[in-house]
Design a protein around this motif. Sequence first.
Motif, PDB file in Angstrom:
ATOM      1  N   GLY A   1      -1.224   9.500  10.444  1.00  0.00           N
ATOM      2  CA  GLY A   1      -2.170  10.160   9.562  1.00  0.00           C
ATOM      3  C   GLY A   1      -1.898   9.956   8.086  1.00  0.00           C
ATOM      4  O   GLY A   1      -2.244  10.800   7.268  1.00  0.00           O
ATOM      5  N   LYS A   2      -1.289   8.841   7.720  1.00  0.00           N
ATOM      6  CA  LYS A   2      -0.933   8.590   6.317  1.00  0.00           C
ATOM      7  C   LYS A   2      -1.857   7.560   5.665  1.00  0.00           C
ATOM      8  O   LYS A   2      -1.557   7.029   4.595  1.00  0.00           O
ATOM      9  N   GLU A   3      -3.003   7.306   6.279  1.00  0.00           N
ATOM     10  CA  GLU A   3      -3.915   6.267   5.801  1.00  0.00           C
ATOM     11  C   GLU A   3      -4.348   6.430   4.354  1.00  0.00           C
ATOM     12  O   GLU A   3      -4.520   5.450   3.648  1.00  0.00           O
ATOM     13  N   ASN A   4      -4.523   7.651   3.906  1.00  0.00           N
ATOM     14  CA  ASN A   4      -5.044   7.894   2.563  1.00  0.00           C
ATOM     15  C   ASN A   4      -4.010   8.467   1.601  1.00  0.00           C
ATOM     16  O   ASN A   4      -4.367   8.990   0.550  1.00  0.00           O
ATOM     17  N   VAL A   5      -2.740   8.367   1.965  1.00  0.00           N
ATOM     18  CA  VAL A   5      -1.701   8.880   1.083  1.00  0.00           C
ATOM     19  C   VAL A   5      -1.648   8.042  -0.195  1.00  0.00           C
ATOM     20  O   VAL A   5      -1.900   6.840  -0.181  1.00  0.00           O
ATOM     21  N   ALA A   6      -1.354   8.714  -1.301  1.00  0.00           N
ATOM     22  CA  ALA A   6      -1.261   8.029  -2.596  1.00  0.00           C
ATOM     23  C   ALA A   6       0.115   8.255  -3.209  1.00  0.00           C
ATOM     24  O   ALA A   6       0.805   9.223  -2.870  1.00  0.00           O
ATOM     25  N   CYS A   7       0.497   7.359  -4.088  1.00  0.00           N
ATOM     26  CA  CYS A   7       1.735   7.487  -4.854  1.00  0.00           C
ATOM     27  C   CYS A   7       1.379   8.216  -6.149  1.00  0.00           C
ATOM     28  O   CYS A   7       0.591   7.708  -6.940  1.00  0.00           O
ATOM     29  N   GLU A   8       1.931   9.401  -6.332  1.00  0.00           N
ATOM     30  CA  GLU A   8       1.633  10.180  -7.536  1.00  0.00           C
ATOM     31  C   GLU A   8       2.519   9.808  -8.709  1.00  0.00           C
ATOM     32  O   GLU A   8       2.085   9.823  -9.851  1.00  0.00           O
TER      33      GLU A   8
ATOM     34  N   THR B   1       0.871  -1.172   0.000  1.00  0.00           N
ATOM     35  CA  THR B   1       0.000   0.000   0.000  1.00  0.00           C
ATOM     36  C   THR B   1       0.914   1.230   0.000  1.00  0.00           C
ATOM     37  O   THR B   1       2.060   1.180   0.483  1.00  0.00           O
ATOM     38  N   CYS B   2       0.402   2.315  -0.521  1.00  0.00           N
ATOM     39  CA  CYS B   2       1.176   3.564  -0.504  1.00  0.00           C
ATOM     40  C   CYS B   2       1.425   4.005   0.939  1.00  0.00           C
ATOM     41  O   CYS B   2       2.500   4.508   1.259  1.00  0.00           O
ATOM     42  N   GLU B   3       0.447   3.787   1.801  1.00  0.00           N
ATOM     43  CA  GLU B   3       0.620   4.119   3.218  1.00  0.00           C
ATOM     44  C   GLU B   3       1.809   3.363   3.798  1.00  0.00           C
ATOM     45  O   GLU B   3       2.659   3.943   4.483  1.00  0.00           O
ATOM     46  N   PHE B   4       1.874   2.072   3.537  1.00  0.00           N
ATOM     47  CA  PHE B   4       2.975   1.246   4.047  1.00  0.00           C
ATOM     48  C   PHE B   4       4.318   1.795   3.582  1.00  0.00           C
ATOM     49  O   PHE B   4       5.247   1.951   4.370  1.00  0.00           O
ATOM     50  N   LEU B   5       4.429   2.093   2.300  1.00  0.00           N
ATOM     51  CA  LEU B   5       5.691   2.610   1.775  1.00  0.00           C
ATOM     52  C   LEU B   5       6.014   3.977   2.359  1.00  0.00           C
ATOM     53  O   LEU B   5       7.172   4.268   2.676  1.00  0.00           O
ATOM     54  N   ARG B   6       5.008   4.801   2.527  1.00  0.00           N
ATOM     55  CA  ARG B   6       5.233   6.147   3.071  1.00  0.00           C
ATOM     56  C   ARG B   6       5.756   6.082   4.495  1.00  0.00           C
ATOM     57  O   ARG B   6       6.705   6.779   4.854  1.00  0.00           O
ATOM     58  N   VAL B   7       5.166   5.241   5.328  1.00  0.00           N
ATOM     59  CA  VAL B   7       5.600   5.187   6.733  1.00  0.00           C
ATOM     60  C   VAL B   7       6.918   4.443   6.903  1.00  0.00           C
ATOM     61  O   VAL B   7       7.553   4.559   7.946  1.00  0.00           O
ATOM     62  N   HIS B   8       7.342   3.701   5.870  1.00  0.00           N
ATOM     63  CA  HIS B   8       8.624   2.996   5.922  1.00  0.00           C
ATOM     64  C   HIS B   8       9.680   3.647   5.047  1.00  0.00           C
ATOM     65  O   HIS B   8      10.668   3.018   4.668  1.00  0.00           O
ATOM     66  N   SER B   9       9.511   4.920   4.754  1.00  0.00           N
ATOM     67  CA  SER B   9      10.495   5.667   3.980  1.00  0.00           C
ATOM     68  C   SER B   9      11.826   5.682   4.730  1.00  0.00           C
ATOM     69  O   SER B   9      11.858   5.784   5.959  1.00  0.00           O
TER      70      SER B   9
END
Length: 118
Positions: A54-61, A28-36
């Motif tokens: 608060g990254k539940e709805n983050v998307a990969c652009e 998920t994009c959330e998973f990748l975002r929080v594991h940056s």
Amino acid sequence: MIPTRIEVDTQARRLTIAFDTGETFEYTCEFLRVHSQSAEVVGHRPEDYQLQVGKENVACEAITPVGNYGIRIHFDDGHDTGIYTWERLYELGKHYGYYWAEYLKQLKAAGHERKKDS
């Protein structure tokens, strides 16, 4: 291990990577975002680590290549400084369940609750 295919599903907010090992992982994009691995998240020392909330709805652009060794993911919250090496992406995919469970434990220990996807 080197990716043979990388696909972004912007609607589902997911990234799928197939590796030359024959394995395919979905993140998920959330998973990748929080594991940056960016300095903003992990810092320069262990005590600098910043729990991402608060990254539940983050998307990969977008995704851009970084040399022959990885990618940079551009998230819709403006974050784009983490480099995801092939090794890191493989490790995250191989142990996705463990890393996700650890993140959820960290959230709970810090007094945060993951919001439902909107």
